[in-house]
Write a protein that holds these residues in place. Structure first.
Motif, PDB file in Angstrom:
ATOM      1  N   UNK A 185      -5.284   2.880   0.270  1.00 42.69           N
ATOM      2  CA  UNK A 185      -4.750   3.844  -0.693  1.00 42.69           C
ATOM      3  C   UNK A 185      -4.298   5.163  -0.058  1.00 42.69           C
ATOM      4  N   UNK A 186      -5.172   5.837   0.665  1.00 43.15           N
ATOM      5  CA  UNK A 186      -4.849   7.164   1.197  1.00 43.15           C
ATOM      6  C   UNK A 186      -3.689   7.077   2.195  1.00 43.15           C
ATOM      7  N   UNK A 187      -3.712   6.056   3.046  1.00 46.55           N
ATOM      8  CA  UNK A 187      -2.635   5.876   4.028  1.00 46.55           C
ATOM      9  C   UNK A 187      -1.304   5.633   3.339  1.00 46.55           C
ATOM     10  N   UNK A 188      -1.315   4.798   2.294  1.00 51.03           N
ATOM     11  CA  UNK A 188      -0.077   4.502   1.568  1.00 51.03           C
ATOM     12  C   UNK A 188       0.473   5.749   0.891  1.00 51.03           C
ATOM     13  N   UNK A 189      -0.412   6.575   0.347  1.00 53.94           N
ATOM     14  CA  UNK A 189       0.029   7.804  -0.320  1.00 53.94           C
ATOM     15  C   UNK A 189       0.644   8.799   0.661  1.00 53.94           C
ATOM     16  N   UNK A 190       0.288   8.689   1.942  1.00 52.01           N
ATOM     17  CA  UNK A 190       0.879   9.557   2.960  1.00 52.01           C
ATOM     18  C   UNK A 190       2.349   9.235   3.198  1.00 52.01           C
ATOM     19  N   UNK A 191       2.778   8.006   2.833  1.00 54.36           N
ATOM     20  CA  UNK A 191       4.138   7.582   3.152  1.00 54.36           C
ATOM     21  C   UNK A 191       4.902   7.004   1.957  1.00 54.36           C
ATOM     22  N   UNK A 235       3.429  -5.243  -5.068  1.00 57.00           N
ATOM     23  CA  UNK A 235       2.909  -5.085  -3.709  1.00 57.00           C
ATOM     24  C   UNK A 235       4.045  -5.103  -2.694  1.00 57.00           C
ATOM     25  N   UNK A 236       5.014  -5.980  -2.908  1.00 57.16           N
ATOM     26  CA  UNK A 236       6.167  -6.049  -2.009  1.00 57.16           C
ATOM     27  C   UNK A 236       6.941  -4.739  -2.011  1.00 57.16           C
ATOM     28  N   UNK A 237       7.100  -4.142  -3.186  1.00 57.96           N
ATOM     29  CA  UNK A 237       7.803  -2.860  -3.290  1.00 57.96           C
ATOM     30  C   UNK A 237       7.051  -1.750  -2.575  1.00 57.96           C
ATOM     31  N   UNK A 238       5.721  -1.811  -2.608  1.00 58.62           N
ATOM     32  CA  UNK A 238       4.900  -0.787  -1.949  1.00 58.62           C
ATOM     33  C   UNK A 238       5.127  -0.776  -0.444  1.00 58.62           C
ATOM     34  N   UNK A 239       5.312  -1.943   0.149  1.00 58.47           N
ATOM     35  CA  UNK A 239       5.439  -2.029   1.598  1.00 58.47           C
ATOM     36  C   UNK A 239       6.873  -1.859   2.093  1.00 58.47           C
ATOM     37  N   UNK A 249       8.957  -2.598   4.987  1.00 61.57           N
ATOM     38  CA  UNK A 249       8.745  -1.477   5.907  1.00 61.57           C
ATOM     39  C   UNK A 249       8.356  -1.951   7.294  1.00 61.57           C
ATOM     40  N   UNK A 250       7.646  -3.063   7.389  1.00 63.61           N
ATOM     41  CA  UNK A 250       7.237  -3.569   8.698  1.00 63.61           C
ATOM     42  C   UNK A 250       8.453  -3.818   9.568  1.00 63.61           C
ATOM     43  N   UNK A 251       9.494  -4.394   9.005  1.00 63.25           N
ATOM     44  CA  UNK A 251      10.687  -4.731   9.771  1.00 63.25           C
ATOM     45  C   UNK A 251      11.468  -3.487  10.176  1.00 63.25           C
ATOM     46  N   UNK A 252      11.291  -2.388   9.443  1.00 65.48           N
ATOM     47  CA  UNK A 252      12.027  -1.168   9.751  1.00 65.48           C
ATOM     48  C   UNK A 252      11.581  -0.571  11.075  1.00 65.48           C
ATOM     49  N   UNK A 253      10.281  -0.686  11.356  1.00 61.12           N
ATOM     50  CA  UNK A 253       9.731  -0.019  12.536  1.00 61.12           C
ATOM     51  C   UNK A 253       9.611  -0.925  13.746  1.00 61.12           C
TER      52      UNK A 253
END
Length: 308
Positions: A185-191, A235-239, A249-253
């Motif tokens: 949760x906290x990590x996701x809210x950072x981004x 969940x897919x939208x979150x990432x 997002x994984x593929x972006x980085x």
């Protein structure tokens, strides 16, 4: 024209060229100086974020070893550092608000007996959040995309099983999904936007109610599959990267064919951080099955013994 006059004109021309070159170089030199000043200022911010991540890693290790004294000292250091301007330049206000709440929750849990699991969980949340602001290009929390996908499949498998208490099995799997969501949760809210995380929570809660309703005959069996599809979509939208509507997002980085775990040597860290929740969920469900079996056979089981 005399040779002396030609020589004098040539000298004047050379002087003009030299002066012109000096004036043209003034601006680039100024730019270089500014760049050097900026580069000198950057280490302050990056060093602070690196220190925050390092202390958060140490906090998680101390929590894993139940070392309250060391963990409390690290919490104080993290709290002081996290309040500085250099650190808060990265992340979001919602993320840092959640970070502060997690810090306070960890300190409160640490001062009470029998709360080791609670402050261990908060330490894990702080670790993931600190990692997210320190390495925003490939944060560890993105690996939970695969974890939640596995959780979703576990829910579906439990629901489609032919056991009598499949609704309870599905609820146990939903609980594991929720614990993993709390962890990131906290990590996701950072981004990410807070609404994206909340959407996953709301649909997961709705699905839990649907499972209960279907189990009692109020809704059709297919309703569970539909609710699970909505959870997966959220969940897919979150990432996904907010700036890109295509790839996650994984593929972006990370380059094609390379996973986050290969880019970061953090796969084992992640395994440590979610496997405990899974094992606890499985043991909890197994205990419930044992209790239920005892009831069917007429074997009395002490409530205190079961809770212990």
């Amino acid at each position: 024209m005399k040779a002396s006059s030609i020589y004098a004109l040539a000298c004047v021309g050379v002087i003009l060229v030299l002066v012109s070159s000096c004036s043209l170089n003034d601006k680039p030199n100024f730019t270089i100086v500014k760049s050097a000043i900026g580069a000198a200022a950057e280490p302050s911010e990056s060093a602070a974020l690196e220190q925050l991540s390092s202390w958060s890693d140490a906090l998680y290790a101390a929590a894993n070893q139940s070392n309250r004294q060391e963990a409390y000292l690290l919490l104080q250091r993290i709290e002081e550092l996290a309040a500085t301007d250099d650190v808060r330049k990265t992340g979001t206000p919602a993320g840092w608000h959640a970070f502060d709440l997690s810090l306070q929750a960890a300190k409160k849990a640490m001062s009470e007996k029998g709360t080791t699991t609670l402050w261990y969980t908060e330490a894990a949340r702080l670790k993931l959040a600190s990692d997210a602001v320190n390495r925003p290009e490939a944060p560890l929390w993105l690996q939970y995309e695969g974890v939640l996908r596995d959780d979703s499949q576990r829910i579906l498998t439990a629901w489609q099983s032919q056991i009598e208490d499949r609704a309870m099995a599905a609820e146990a799997a939903i609980g594991i999904y929720g614990e993993h969501l709390d962890r990131l949760e906290v990590a996701a809210l950072m981004q990410r936007d807070a609404g994206e995380l909340e959407a996953v929570r709301e649909r997961l809660d709705y699905m839990k109610e649907v499972v209960k309703a279907v189990g009692s005959g109020q809704l059709r069996h297919e309703t569970v599959n539909s609710a699970l599809d909505r959870v997966n979509a959220s969940a897919s939208a979150l990432f996904k990267d907010p700036s890109d509507e295509g790839e996650p997002a994984v593929a972006e980085a990370i380059p094609p064919g390379v996973t986050v775990g290969q880019r970061r040597e953090g796969s084992m860290q992640l395994a440590e951080m979610f496997i405990a929740a899974f094992v606890m969920g499985v043991l909890g469900f197994a205990g419930w099955r044992k209790y239920r079996g005892g009831q069917e056979k007429g074997i009395p089981i002490s409530r205190n013994k079961f809770n212990g």
